[in-house]
Design an enzyme around this catalytic site. Structure first.
Site, short mmCIF file in Angstrom:
data_model
loop_
_atom_site.label_atom_id
_atom_site.label_comp_id
_atom_site.label_asym_id
_atom_site.label_seq_id
_atom_site.Cartn_x
_atom_site.Cartn_y
_atom_site.Cartn_z
N THR A 100 -27.36 35.47 -135.60
CA THR A 100 -26.83 35.85 -136.61
C THR A 100 -27.54 35.05 -137.88
O THR A 100 -27.33 33.89 -137.99
CB THR A 100 -25.39 35.92 -136.83
OG1 THR A 100 -24.81 36.32 -138.17
CG2 THR A 100 -24.64 34.49 -136.42
N HIS A 149 -16.76 27.83 -123.52
CA HIS A 149 -16.77 26.41 -122.93
C HIS A 149 -16.25 26.66 -121.67
O HIS A 149 -16.19 25.69 -120.94
CB HIS A 149 -15.51 25.80 -123.57
CG HIS A 149 -16.05 24.08 -123.62
ND1 HIS A 149 -16.83 23.75 -122.84
CD2 HIS A 149 -15.35 23.18 -124.36
CE1 HIS A 149 -16.86 22.27 -123.27
NE2 HIS A 149 -15.83 22.07 -124.04
#
Length: 492
Positions: free
Chosen positions: A411, A463
């Site tokens: 992005t 994560h």
């Protein structure tokens, strides 16, 4: 053959198809045909917007349009008939099959009625209205009683609702109050009028200047009753006669209607899909975001050189192209990042291909189309597909297939002048890289402080899939390539 069966075969209904992957509804943006128009097999009859993109729908019949079941702007469930076509118009008049009856819009009044006394809330019922009666407050001596319109305005203000405008004057304007000791109005001195903060706020809300109020409180303090008394003449003042061609404006009460300055827009289409995806991602994948600031002066020089390269002629060459290539090279060095968490099977799915998503802002909202198998493409091929992806997105013609199956995303928030951010993962992906604005900044280069072109990169990752060490190495390698672009050759 019965008449009903013959009519069913003659009048064919076209149902809203699933133009994506498991989509349940679509909004009809535009009809290209009207009843009475002739259509052929494969002709586009309408444009619909799904949760992923705008798509044109071809009809699989030849004949004459008999009926459009829904108008433009209506959201229709997948599998619902949207158009009926007469496939044999020369057979004479006949009745088309009736459309399925719509569900009842409203239930009987008896079912809608709430229990008397206590109103339903999200869970259970709210508190019952109080049956106690509060004794009316005795007006203070010398203070005129509040007229009904003023009381209504005050109560509406306390309840957070706009007050109703007075229909007509209810009493003549009272004479101005004169203090016995002829003190200056608003207090005992010519300074700031004396009033407590809540009283000042009330006066501001009602549009009353404290300096014009005669105080009745001890030591010349203006009270709430003084403010209401001052507001009474404004509420009771008769309207000034206007010319016959004009309509008299209602009296201003000082209470602003907030709803009149608000707009409500239905949540649908791309915005609805984006909201659902971001909430699902934010509360499903544990996000970690790391940042790094890097000198990209050499990358910017490479961009200028590539623009002059004959092999890149006619292609869109910009810093985003080099950032994309740097990410792909870093992913080759750390392939464990390119994975998906399969919650249902309790498995990690490692992918030997990279479908590189590029976040694009469009008039319909944010979409993330991806370049399939981007890791196997040369720099000119990557530039070509990146240019086509951006152009298609701006035109609103991105297909649902182009937005499915992404693995990692970039992005570019730098185009808005933003230095960095904490991007949210696209659902099902393992990482997203945000690229900040490239600016001239003082930088230590070869032992001296010089003006260099610098940017900040932010990498968010899941994560569950990516440990801190692995994510840090990936981000550091991306920065290393952008700092010294020749690593595109030595590492690629």
């Amino acid at each position: 053959m019965t008449t009903g069966t013959a009519n069913a075969q003659r009048f064919r209904e076209f149902k809203m198809p699933d133009v994506g992957e498991g989509l349940t509804e679509a909004e009809i943006l535009k009809w290209y045909v009207q009843p009475g128009d002739t259509v052929t097999d494969g002709q586009v009859v309408c444009e619909v917007e799904t949760a992923k993109a705008a798509v044109e729908l071809p009809i699989p019949y030849t004949g004459v349009v008999h009926e459009l079941r829904f108008g433009e702007g209506v959201t229709v469930d997948v599998g619902t008939a949207i158009i009926a076509v007469d496939t044999d118009p020369g057979a004479g008049p006949a009745e088309a099959p009736a459309a399925a009856s719509a569900p009842q819009e409203a239930a009987p009044a008896e079912e809608d009625a709430e229990p008397q006394g206590r109103q339903a809330v999200l869970v259970g019922y709210g508190a019952a209205p109080s049956s106690t009666k509060r004794r009316a407050r005795k007006p203070q001596a010398g203070v005129p009683a509040q007229p009904e319109p003023v009381k209504a305005a005050l109560q509406a203000e306390l309840n957070g609702r706009p007050a109703a405008q007075p229909a007509a004057p209810v009493a003549p304007q009272p004479a101005a109050k004169v203090t016995p000791d002829a003190r200056p109005v608003g207090g005992g001195s010519t300074g700031r009028p004396l009033a407590k903060p809540p009283v000042r706020k009330l006066a501001k809300d009602l549009g009353i200047d404290l300096a014009t109020i005669s105080p009745t409180g001890p030591d010349g303090i203006i009270t709430r009753e003084d403010v209401h008394a001052a507001a009474a003449p404004a509420a009771q003042a008769p309207a000034v006669e206007a010319p016959a061609a004009q309509v008299a404006a209602p009296a201003v009460t000082g209470v602003v209607d907030a709803a009149a300055r608000e707009r409500r827009v239905p949540v649908k289409g791309v915005r609805k899909a984006t909201a659902q995806a971001m909430v699902a991602s934010a509360f499903t994948a544990p996000h970690v975001t790391e940042f790094i600031t890097v000198d990209v002066t050499r990358t910017m020089k490479l961009v200028q050189e590539l623009k002059q390269d004959p092999d890149m002629a006619g292609l869109r060459v910009n810093p985003l192209l080099i950032v994309a290539k740097a990410l792909l090279v870093a992913l080759k060095r750390h392939p464990e990042v390119n994975a998906t968490w399969d919650e249902a099977n309790q498995e990690i799915v490692y992918k030997d291909y990279v479908n590189l998503g590029i976040a694009a802002a469009t008039p319909r909202g944010l979409i993330v189309p991806n370049i399939k198998d981007a890791g196997s493409k040369t720099l000119p091929q990557l530039a070509e597909e990146l240019g086509e992806l951006v152009a298609t997105a701006r035109e609103g013609k991105t297909s649902p297939a182009a937005m499915s199956g992404g693995t990692v995303t970039i992005t570019n928030v730098g185009v808005f002048g933003v230095d960095s951010g904490t991007p949210i993962l696209n659902p099902g992906e393992s990482a997203i890289l945000a690229v900040g604005a490239i600016k001239l900044q003082p930088w230590v280069h070869k032992g001296k402080v010089k003006a260099r072109q610098v940017t900040t990169l932010a990498l968010s990752f899941d994560h569950r899939l990516v440990d801190g060490e692995l994510g840090s190495k990936l981000l550091a390698d991306i920065a290393a390539v952008l700092e010294r672009p020749k690593r595109l050759i030595t590492w690629g």
